[in-house]
Motif scaffolding. Structure first.
Motif, short mmCIF file in Angstrom:
data_model
loop_
_atom_site.label_atom_id
_atom_site.label_comp_id
_atom_site.label_asym_id
_atom_site.label_seq_id
_atom_site.Cartn_x
_atom_site.Cartn_y
_atom_site.Cartn_z
N GLU A 57 -40.00 -12.24 86.62
CA GLU A 57 -41.09 -12.31 85.64
C GLU A 57 -41.15 -11.07 84.73
N LYS A 59 -40.43 -8.69 81.77
CA LYS A 59 -40.01 -9.01 80.40
C LYS A 59 -39.69 -7.72 79.65
N TYR A 61 -38.55 -6.63 75.69
CA TYR A 61 -38.44 -7.15 74.33
C TYR A 61 -37.94 -6.04 73.43
N VAL A 66 -36.06 -11.30 73.67
CA VAL A 66 -36.73 -11.17 74.96
C VAL A 66 -35.72 -11.37 76.08
N LYS A 68 -35.59 -11.65 80.23
CA LYS A 68 -36.46 -11.90 81.38
C LYS A 68 -35.73 -11.55 82.66
N THR A 73 -32.53 -7.08 82.86
CA THR A 73 -32.91 -5.84 82.19
C THR A 73 -31.96 -4.72 82.57
N ALA A 139 -43.83 -5.32 81.61
CA ALA A 139 -43.38 -5.72 80.27
C ALA A 139 -43.09 -4.46 79.46
N THR A 141 -41.73 -3.34 75.54
CA THR A 141 -41.32 -3.62 74.17
C THR A 141 -40.88 -2.30 73.58
#
Length: 146
Positions: A57, A59, A61, A66, A68, A73, A139, A141
């Motif tokens: 889960e 994320k 960006y 994106v 996941k 990653t 998450a 970004t």
């Protein structure tokens, strides 16, 4: 009058406790992100990744869209930064750390990488959540600005 005084003391104590908890949370988050920076600067991607939620889960960006999942990653980092020269020396600037709700914060900041293969700078926004008593990035970004 006595009830009003007791209510006032309760509110003041509660407010102080909330501010203390927020300060403690922010300190713990900065400690985590500093450990990530130190791992990065030691060319230790596995330790760096310990700051991320080890979940499908998670994320990330960035310019590539994106991504996941924790493993995806990690693979993205290894592909984008294949050598010690690509890692370089990382420095963070934290511009804002804000509570979203109990157990969740956003962090906005800048990253600065000094490298032999060319310096790069960018901005980021992280969402961190307390999971099993530990802060984890759920998450990320990030975007280059140069």
């Amino acid at each position: 009058m006595k009830k009003v005084l007791i209510l006032f003391l309760f509110i003041a104590t509660y407010s102080f406790a909330q501010e203390t908890n927020i300060a403690d949370d922010k300190k713990a988050i900065i400690t985590l992100l500093t450990a990530q920076k130190d791992a990065w600067n030691n060319y230790d991607i596995e330790t760096f990744m310990e700051g991320y939620w080890k979940s499908e889960e998670l994320k990330f960006y960035g310019a590539g869209g994106v991504i996941k999942g924790w493993q995806s990653t990690l693979e993205r980092y290894k592909k984008s930064y294949p050598t010690k020269e690509h890692f370089g020396k990382l420095r963070f600037v934290f511009n804002d750390i804000s509570k979203i709700n109990d157990g969740a914060y956003s962090v906005m900041g800048e990253y600065h990488l000094t490298r032999k293969v060319g310096n790069t700078n960018g901005i980021f926004m992280l969402i961190l959540k307390q999971i099993n008593g530990e802060w984890k990035v759920i998450a990320d970004t990030s975007a280059k600005v140069n």
